[in-house]
Design a protein around this motif. Sequence first.
Motif, PDB file in Angstrom:
ATOM      1  N   GLN A 228       0.819  -1.202   0.000  1.00  0.00           N
ATOM      2  CA  GLN A 228       0.000   0.000   0.000  1.00  0.00           C
ATOM      3  C   GLN A 228       0.857   1.258   0.000  1.00  0.00           C
ATOM      4  O   GLN A 228       0.566   2.229  -0.693  1.00  0.00           O
ATOM      5  CB  GLN A 228      -0.938  -0.006   1.220  1.00  0.00           C
ATOM      6  CG  GLN A 228      -1.973   1.096   1.187  1.00  0.00           C
ATOM      7  CD  GLN A 228      -1.946   1.916   2.471  1.00  0.00           C
ATOM      8  OE1 GLN A 228      -0.885   2.211   3.008  1.00  0.00           O
ATOM      9  NE2 GLN A 228      -3.119   2.294   2.926  1.00  0.00           N
ATOM     10  N   GLY A 229       1.939   1.250   0.777  1.00  0.00           N
ATOM     11  CA  GLY A 229       2.824   2.412   0.815  1.00  0.00           C
ATOM     12  C   GLY A 229       3.480   2.674  -0.524  1.00  0.00           C
ATOM     13  O   GLY A 229       3.550   3.821  -0.980  1.00  0.00           O
ATOM     14  N   ALA A 230       3.955   1.601  -1.160  1.00  0.00           N
ATOM     15  CA  ALA A 230       4.571   1.748  -2.484  1.00  0.00           C
ATOM     16  C   ALA A 230       3.551   2.248  -3.498  1.00  0.00           C
ATOM     17  O   ALA A 230       3.849   3.111  -4.335  1.00  0.00           O
ATOM     18  CB  ALA A 230       5.163   0.415  -2.934  1.00  0.00           C
ATOM     19  N   LEU A 231       2.343   1.711  -3.432  1.00  0.00           N
ATOM     20  CA  LEU A 231       1.271   2.098  -4.357  1.00  0.00           C
ATOM     21  C   LEU A 231       0.903   3.562  -4.162  1.00  0.00           C
ATOM     22  O   LEU A 231       0.658   4.298  -5.129  1.00  0.00           O
ATOM     23  CB  LEU A 231       0.054   1.200  -4.133  1.00  0.00           C
ATOM     24  CG  LEU A 231      -1.096   1.311  -5.129  1.00  0.00           C
ATOM     25  CD1 LEU A 231      -0.634   0.922  -6.528  1.00  0.00           C
ATOM     26  CD2 LEU A 231      -2.259   0.426  -4.689  1.00  0.00           C
ATOM     27  N   PHE A 232       0.878   3.995  -2.912  1.00  0.00           N
ATOM     28  CA  PHE A 232       0.545   5.384  -2.608  1.00  0.00           C
ATOM     29  C   PHE A 232       1.570   6.331  -3.227  1.00  0.00           C
ATOM     30  O   PHE A 232       1.216   7.314  -3.884  1.00  0.00           O
ATOM     31  CB  PHE A 232       0.481   5.570  -1.092  1.00  0.00           C
ATOM     32  CG  PHE A 232       0.018   6.937  -0.659  1.00  0.00           C
ATOM     33  CD1 PHE A 232      -1.328   7.231  -0.547  1.00  0.00           C
ATOM     34  CD2 PHE A 232       0.933   7.932  -0.372  1.00  0.00           C
ATOM     35  CE1 PHE A 232      -1.760   8.485  -0.154  1.00  0.00           C
ATOM     36  CE2 PHE A 232       0.520   9.193   0.023  1.00  0.00           C
ATOM     37  CZ  PHE A 232      -0.827   9.465   0.134  1.00  0.00           C
ATOM     38  N   ALA A 233       2.860   6.027  -3.004  1.00  0.00           N
ATOM     39  CA  ALA A 233       3.921   6.887  -3.549  1.00  0.00           C
ATOM     40  C   ALA A 233       3.901   6.880  -5.077  1.00  0.00           C
ATOM     41  O   ALA A 233       4.067   7.928  -5.720  1.00  0.00           O
ATOM     42  CB  ALA A 233       5.282   6.431  -3.029  1.00  0.00           C
ATOM     43  N   TYR A 234       3.678   5.710  -5.672  1.00  0.00           N
ATOM     44  CA  TYR A 234       3.656   5.594  -7.132  1.00  0.00           C
ATOM     45  C   TYR A 234       2.479   6.362  -7.722  1.00  0.00           C
ATOM     46  O   TYR A 234       2.605   7.000  -8.778  1.00  0.00           O
ATOM     47  CB  TYR A 234       3.573   4.117  -7.516  1.00  0.00           C
ATOM     48  CG  TYR A 234       3.567   3.857  -8.997  1.00  0.00           C
ATOM     49  CD1 TYR A 234       4.732   3.954  -9.754  1.00  0.00           C
ATOM     50  CD2 TYR A 234       2.389   3.512  -9.657  1.00  0.00           C
ATOM     51  CE1 TYR A 234       4.728   3.711 -11.120  1.00  0.00           C
ATOM     52  CE2 TYR A 234       2.374   3.258 -11.020  1.00  0.00           C
ATOM     53  CZ  TYR A 234       3.547   3.371 -11.747  1.00  0.00           C
ATOM     54  OH  TYR A 234       3.528   3.121 -13.098  1.00  0.00           O
ATOM     55  N   SER A 235       1.337   6.332  -7.021  1.00  0.00           N
ATOM     56  CA  SER A 235       0.125   6.969  -7.555  1.00  0.00           C
ATOM     57  C   SER A 235       0.220   8.485  -7.595  1.00  0.00           C
ATOM     58  O   SER A 235      -0.495   9.130  -8.366  1.00  0.00           O
ATOM     59  CB  SER A 235      -1.091   6.555  -6.720  1.00  0.00           C
ATOM     60  OG  SER A 235      -1.017   7.102  -5.411  1.00  0.00           O
ATOM     61  N   ILE A 236       1.092   9.069  -6.769  1.00  0.00           N
ATOM     62  CA  ILE A 236       1.228  10.528  -6.804  1.00  0.00           C
ATOM     63  C   ILE A 236       2.495  10.951  -7.552  1.00  0.00           C
ATOM     64  O   ILE A 236       2.940  12.091  -7.448  1.00  0.00           O
ATOM     65  CB  ILE A 236       1.216  11.129  -5.379  1.00  0.00           C
ATOM     66  CG1 ILE A 236       2.360  10.577  -4.521  1.00  0.00           C
ATOM     67  CG2 ILE A 236      -0.112  10.887  -4.703  1.00  0.00           C
ATOM     68  CD1 ILE A 236       2.427  11.216  -3.131  1.00  0.00           C
ATOM     69  N   GLY A 237       3.056  10.006  -8.311  1.00  0.00           N
ATOM     70  CA  GLY A 237       4.138  10.334  -9.227  1.00  0.00           C
ATOM     71  C   GLY A 237       5.515  10.471  -8.616  1.00  0.00           C
ATOM     72  O   GLY A 237       6.394  11.099  -9.214  1.00  0.00           O
ATOM     73  N   LEU A 238       5.746   9.869  -7.447  1.00  0.00           N
ATOM     74  CA  LEU A 238       7.064   9.949  -6.825  1.00  0.00           C
ATOM     75  C   LEU A 238       8.015   8.935  -7.461  1.00  0.00           C
ATOM     76  O   LEU A 238       7.577   7.928  -8.005  1.00  0.00           O
ATOM     77  CB  LEU A 238       6.954   9.699  -5.318  1.00  0.00           C
ATOM     78  CG  LEU A 238       6.160  10.757  -4.537  1.00  0.00           C
ATOM     79  CD1 LEU A 238       6.101  10.393  -3.061  1.00  0.00           C
ATOM     80  CD2 LEU A 238       6.776  12.142  -4.714  1.00  0.00           C
ATOM     81  N   PRO A 239       9.324   9.176  -7.379  1.00  0.00           N
ATOM     82  CA  PRO A 239      10.290   8.279  -8.023  1.00  0.00           C
ATOM     83  C   PRO A 239      10.435   6.948  -7.280  1.00  0.00           C
ATOM     84  O   PRO A 239       9.887   6.756  -6.189  1.00  0.00           O
ATOM     85  CB  PRO A 239      11.593   9.078  -7.969  1.00  0.00           C
ATOM     86  CG  PRO A 239      11.436   9.978  -6.791  1.00  0.00           C
ATOM     87  CD  PRO A 239       9.983  10.349  -6.779  1.00  0.00           C
ATOM     88  N   LEU A 240      11.216   6.049  -7.890  1.00  0.00           N
ATOM     89  CA  LEU A 240      11.408   4.709  -7.347  1.00  0.00           C
ATOM     90  C   LEU A 240      11.942   4.748  -5.923  1.00  0.00           C
ATOM     91  O   LEU A 240      11.486   3.983  -5.063  1.00  0.00           O
ATOM     92  CB  LEU A 240      12.371   3.924  -8.244  1.00  0.00           C
ATOM     93  CG  LEU A 240      12.777   2.534  -7.760  1.00  0.00           C
ATOM     94  CD1 LEU A 240      11.572   1.615  -7.637  1.00  0.00           C
ATOM     95  CD2 LEU A 240      13.831   1.938  -8.699  1.00  0.00           C
ATOM     96  N   SER A 241      12.898   5.622  -5.653  1.00  0.00           N
ATOM     97  CA  SER A 241      13.477   5.691  -4.308  1.00  0.00           C
ATOM     98  C   SER A 241      12.416   6.011  -3.256  1.00  0.00           C
ATOM     99  O   SER A 241      12.431   5.457  -2.152  1.00  0.00           O
ATOM    100  CB  SER A 241      14.585   6.744  -4.259  1.00  0.00           C
ATOM    101  OG  SER A 241      14.086   8.017  -4.655  1.00  0.00           O
TER     102      SER A 241
END
Length: 200
Positions: A103-116
């Motif tokens: 969920q945390g990874a999905l959240f960051a990815y959904s708002i356009g944050l980088p891989l790190s």
Amino acid sequence: MWETLNVIGTIAFALSGVNVALEERYDLMGVYILGFITAFGGGAVRNLLIGLPVSELWDQGALFTVAFLAMTIAFLFPRLVRWTLLRRGIFFDAIGLGAFSVQGALFAYSIGLPLSACIAAAALTGTGGGMIRDVLAGRKPLFLQKEIYIAWTLIPGVVVGLGWVTSGGELIAVVVLVVIMRLCSVHFQWSLPSRLPASH
């Protein structure tokens, strides 16, 4: 899928907190405090990391209700929460780790944050609540113990952060994989390489 992972992780970590509170013989208020901190602490730490207001957590009224009901049932029927596949409630903690890291990874990815950022969000969302729980309970945090713990959050951090996994079924498969790997690391006592301090 976001809400599903939220519910799964919240219930699992709330029960993990209850299990620790019962082992430490806390009263009902202690059970609720430790359960809520375990369930929502990781999300608060994640929000701080990626620059979102922590106050957004208070908009999750339904999840607070779900966590409250789960903790109340567990307190009234402690045998339910004490049923674990491995020692010290590791079963519930493994489920929370899997669900919340994805969920945390999905959240960051959904708002356009980088891989790190996706990797960091997966690690902090998956382990933050448990870390605060263990510190408050006076225990050595699980992620510092010899069995592999926080390293498993790299799996969702990478595959979600790179956009390799997007569908609901694939995300659930990643959750299951993290849970299985975490349980195996405890059962078979897998550990990462370490170095002993040089003798003088």
